[in-house]
Scaffold this motif. Structure first.
Motif, PDB file in Angstrom:
ATOM      1  N   ASN A  70       8.421   1.976  10.906  1.00 13.72           N
ATOM      2  CA  ASN A  70       7.769   2.139   9.878  1.00 13.72           C
ATOM      3  C   ASN A  70       6.788   2.983  10.324  1.00 13.72           C
TER       4      ASN A  70
ATOM      5  N   VAL B   8       1.065   5.342  -0.907  1.00 10.74           N
ATOM      6  CA  VAL B   8       0.445   6.982  -1.131  1.00 10.74           C
ATOM      7  C   VAL B   8       1.460   7.978  -1.881  1.00 10.74           C
TER       8      VAL B   8
ATOM      9  N   ILE C 248       1.046  -1.044  -0.022  1.00 10.54           N
ATOM     10  CA  ILE C 248      -0.006  -0.447  -0.123  1.00 10.54           C
ATOM     11  C   ILE C 248       0.788   1.039  -0.321  1.00 10.54           C
TER      12      ILE C 248
ATOM     13  N   ARG D  89      -0.766  12.361   4.112  1.00 11.84           N
ATOM     14  CA  ARG D  89      -1.031  12.942   4.898  1.00 11.84           C
ATOM     15  C   ARG D  89      -2.940  13.115   4.688  1.00 11.84           C
ATOM     16  N   THR D  90      -3.772  12.867   3.893  1.00 12.11           N
ATOM     17  CA  THR D  90      -5.165  13.596   3.589  1.00 12.11           C
ATOM     18  C   THR D  90      -6.239  12.970   3.584  1.00 12.11           C
ATOM     19  N   GLY D  91      -5.969  11.296   3.563  1.00 13.62           N
ATOM     20  CA  GLY D  91      -6.581  10.279   4.418  1.00 13.62           C
ATOM     21  C   GLY D  91      -6.239   9.438   3.158  1.00 13.62           C
TER      22      GLY D  91
ATOM     23  N   SER E  30       1.322   3.752  12.394  1.00 10.51           N
ATOM     24  CA  SER E  30      -0.040   4.294  12.952  1.00 10.51           C
ATOM     25  C   SER E  30      -1.342   4.629  12.127  1.00 10.51           C
ATOM     26  N   LEU E  31      -0.805   4.304  10.794  1.00  8.05           N
ATOM     27  CA  LEU E  31      -2.673   4.676   9.944  1.00  8.05           C
ATOM     28  C   LEU E  31      -2.977   3.166   9.957  1.00  8.05           C
ATOM     29  N   TYR E  32      -2.618   2.160  10.320  1.00 11.57           N
ATOM     30  CA  TYR E  32      -3.201   0.463  10.802  1.00 11.57           C
ATOM     31  C   TYR E  32      -3.115   0.248  12.062  1.00 11.57           C
TER      32      TYR E  32
ATOM     33  N   GLY F   1      -5.037   6.952   2.749  1.00 11.31           N
ATOM     34  CA  GLY F   1      -4.383   5.735   2.920  1.00 11.31           C
ATOM     35  C   GLY F   1      -5.418   5.339   3.379  1.00 11.31           C
ATOM     36  N   ARG F   2      -5.791   5.897   5.106  1.00 15.57           N
ATOM     37  CA  ARG F   2      -6.777   5.366   5.792  1.00 15.57           C
ATOM     38  C   ARG F   2      -8.014   4.922   4.200  1.00 15.57           C
TER      39      ARG F   2
HETATM   40  C1  LIG Z   1       1.524   5.201   5.324  1.00 14.22           C
HETATM   41  C2  LIG Z   1       1.153   5.432   4.212  1.00 14.22           C
HETATM   42  C3  LIG Z   1       0.762   4.377   2.798  1.00 14.22           C
HETATM   43  C4  LIG Z   1      -0.456   6.372   4.852  1.00 14.22           C
HETATM   44  O1  LIG Z   1      -0.480   7.031   3.737  1.00 14.22           O
HETATM   45  P1  LIG Z   1      -1.399   8.757   4.277  1.00 14.22           P
HETATM   46  O2  LIG Z   1      -2.384   8.799   3.242  1.00 14.22           O
HETATM   47  O3  LIG Z   1       0.089   9.079   4.243  1.00 14.22           O
HETATM   48  O4  LIG Z   1      -2.298   7.754   5.086  1.00 14.22           O
HETATM   49  P2  LIG Z   1      -3.973   9.089   6.046  1.00 14.22           P
HETATM   50  O5  LIG Z   1      -3.532  10.362   5.500  1.00 14.22           O
HETATM   51  O6  LIG Z   1      -4.577   8.334   5.642  1.00 14.22           O
HETATM   52  O7  LIG Z   1      -3.253   8.670   7.493  1.00 14.22           O
HETATM   53  C5  LIG Z   1      -4.151   8.533   8.122  1.00 14.22           C
HETATM   54  C6  LIG Z   1      -3.802   8.364   9.500  1.00 14.22           C
HETATM   55  O8  LIG Z   1      -2.419   7.267   9.936  1.00 14.22           O
HETATM   56  C7  LIG Z   1      -1.934   7.790  10.541  1.00 14.22           C
HETATM   57  N1  LIG Z   1      -0.444   8.678   9.768  1.00 14.22           N
HETATM   58  C8  LIG Z   1      -0.476   8.566   8.909  1.00 14.22           C
HETATM   59  N2  LIG Z   1       0.717   9.013   8.324  1.00 14.22           N
HETATM   60  C9  LIG Z   1       1.665   9.283   9.561  1.00 14.22           C
HETATM   61  C10 LIG Z   1       2.908  10.015   9.630  1.00 14.22           C
HETATM   62  N3  LIG Z   1       3.464  10.237   9.067  1.00 14.22           N
HETATM   63  N4  LIG Z   1       2.873  10.188  10.960  1.00 14.22           N
HETATM   64  C11 LIG Z   1       1.843   9.769  12.256  1.00 14.22           C
HETATM   65  N5  LIG Z   1       1.015   8.669  11.897  1.00 14.22           N
HETATM   66  C12 LIG Z   1       0.808   9.026  10.707  1.00 14.22           C
HETATM   67  C13 LIG Z   1      -2.581   9.343  11.332  1.00 14.22           C
HETATM   68  O9  LIG Z   1      -3.306   8.123  12.237  1.00 14.22           O
HETATM   69  C14 LIG Z   1      -3.503   9.545  10.262  1.00 14.22           C
HETATM   70  O10 LIG Z   1      -4.688  10.053  10.789  1.00 14.22           O
HETATM   71  P3  LIG Z   1      -4.664  11.252  11.098  1.00 14.22           P
HETATM   72  O11 LIG Z   1      -3.665  12.291   9.804  1.00 14.22           O
HETATM   73  O12 LIG Z   1      -6.029  11.720  11.067  1.00 14.22           O
HETATM   74  O13 LIG Z   1      -4.019  11.355  12.314  1.00 14.22           O
HETATM   75  C15 LIG Z   1       2.223   6.287   3.019  1.00 14.22           C
HETATM   76  O14 LIG Z   1       2.974   7.250   4.239  1.00 14.22           O
HETATM   77  C16 LIG Z   1       3.003   6.170   2.634  1.00 14.22           C
HETATM   78  O15 LIG Z   1       2.683   5.684   1.088  1.00 14.22           O
HETATM   79  N6  LIG Z   1       4.468   5.730   2.968  1.00 14.22           N
HETATM   80  C17 LIG Z   1       5.103   5.114   1.953  1.00 14.22           C
HETATM   81  C18 LIG Z   1       5.169   3.545   1.831  1.00 14.22           C
HETATM   82  C19 LIG Z   1       4.410   2.933   3.090  1.00 14.22           C
HETATM   83  O16 LIG Z   1       5.310   2.613   3.575  1.00 14.22           O
HETATM   84  N7  LIG Z   1       3.905   1.928   3.120  1.00 14.22           N
HETATM   85  C20 LIG Z   1       3.358   1.144   4.133  1.00 14.22           C
HETATM   86  C21 LIG Z   1       4.199  -0.357   3.964  1.00 14.22           C
HETATM   87  S1  LIG Z   1       3.813  -1.563   5.664  1.00 14.22           S
END
Ligand SMILES: CC(C)(COP(=O)(O)OP(=O)(O)OC[C@H]1O[C@@H](n2cnc3c(N)ncnc32)[C@H](O)[C@@H]1OP(=O)(O)O)[C@@H](O)C(=O)NCCC(=O)NCCS
Length: 156
Positions: free
Chosen positions: A115, A78, A76, A84-86, A120-122, A88-89
């Motif tokens: 990571n 983004v 997964i 950080r716009t939702g 945090s997302l999970y 990932g969720r």
């Molecule tokens: C992990 C990843 C998919 C999160 O995607 P995202 O679109 O930024 O996540 P969201 O905006 O939906 O965040 C949902 C919640 O996750 C948590 N979260 C996401 N990014 C975070 C960060 N950098 N630090 C702390 N909490 C975080 C928060 O609780 C957040 O809710 P909030 O924004 O209301 O506080 C993204 O950072 C990514 O692509 N990382 C690189 C690839 C990766 O590591 N994939 C997962 C491998 S297991």
């Protein structure tokens, strides 16, 4: 760009190249090519979804597989500028819905201990830890453990 402008689109074999490009942008140290992605999302066990903005530009992806009652998120991600716009969720929920549609009652994934964003997302998405695999991921300066996480799906 707000998450309200984002829509999810199922990604089949025709979109394997788009999914691979997103995977490469999100995981530059471990890029998968189009053929590898296509192999992983072959239906009916495999599936993927992409998040698109209001101009249909891809921003993120999720890939998952189902084996009997267990499903697994394979990857997964983004794009950095859209984090950080939702999104990932939303992608996690796409994996949940797709897994339930295929009859799964539990969804698993592995996340590296170094990571915090993904962890945090999970956690925010209802996953809990059920195991740890020491030294699972390679890093330039050594190895890092993977946590195995589980989310119970409706009906479980
Ligand atoms: C992990 C990843 C998919 C999160 O995607 P995202 O679109 O930024 O996540 P969201 O905006 O939906 O965040 C949902 C919640 O996750 C948590 N979260 C996401 N990014 C975070 C960060 N950098 N630090 C702390 N909490 C975080 C928060 O609780 C957040 O809710 P909030 O924004 O209301 O506080 C993204 O950072 C990514 O692509 N990382 C690189 C690839 C990766 O590591 N994939 C997962 C491998 S297991």
């Amino acid at each position: 760009m707000t998450v309200a402008a984002v829509r999810l689109h199922p990604a089949g074999l025709l979109e394997a190249g788009v999914v691979a490009a997103l995977q490469q942008a999100c995981f530059p140290d471990d890029p998968w090519d189009e053929a590898s992605v296509a192999t992983l999302i072959v239906p009916p066990a495999g599936f993927a979804a992409i998040a698109l903005d209001d101009r249909d530009r891809p921003l993120g992806f999720v890939m998952a597989r189902v084996a009997a009652e267990d499903a697994e998120i394979l990857a997964i991600g983004v794009l950095p500028q859209a984090r950080r716009t939702g999104i990932g969720r939303l992608l996690v929920e796409a994996a949940v819905g797709g897994s339930q549609d295929l009859g799964a009652t539990a969804l698993f994934l592995e996340v590296a201990e170094d990571n915090p964003a993904a962890s945090s997302l999970y956690k925010a998405s209802g996953f809990f830890s059920v195991g740890r695999r020491p030294g699972y991921y390679k890093r330039p300066d050594g190895r890092v453990a993977a946590l195995v996480l589980r989310r119970n799906l409706d009906g479980a």
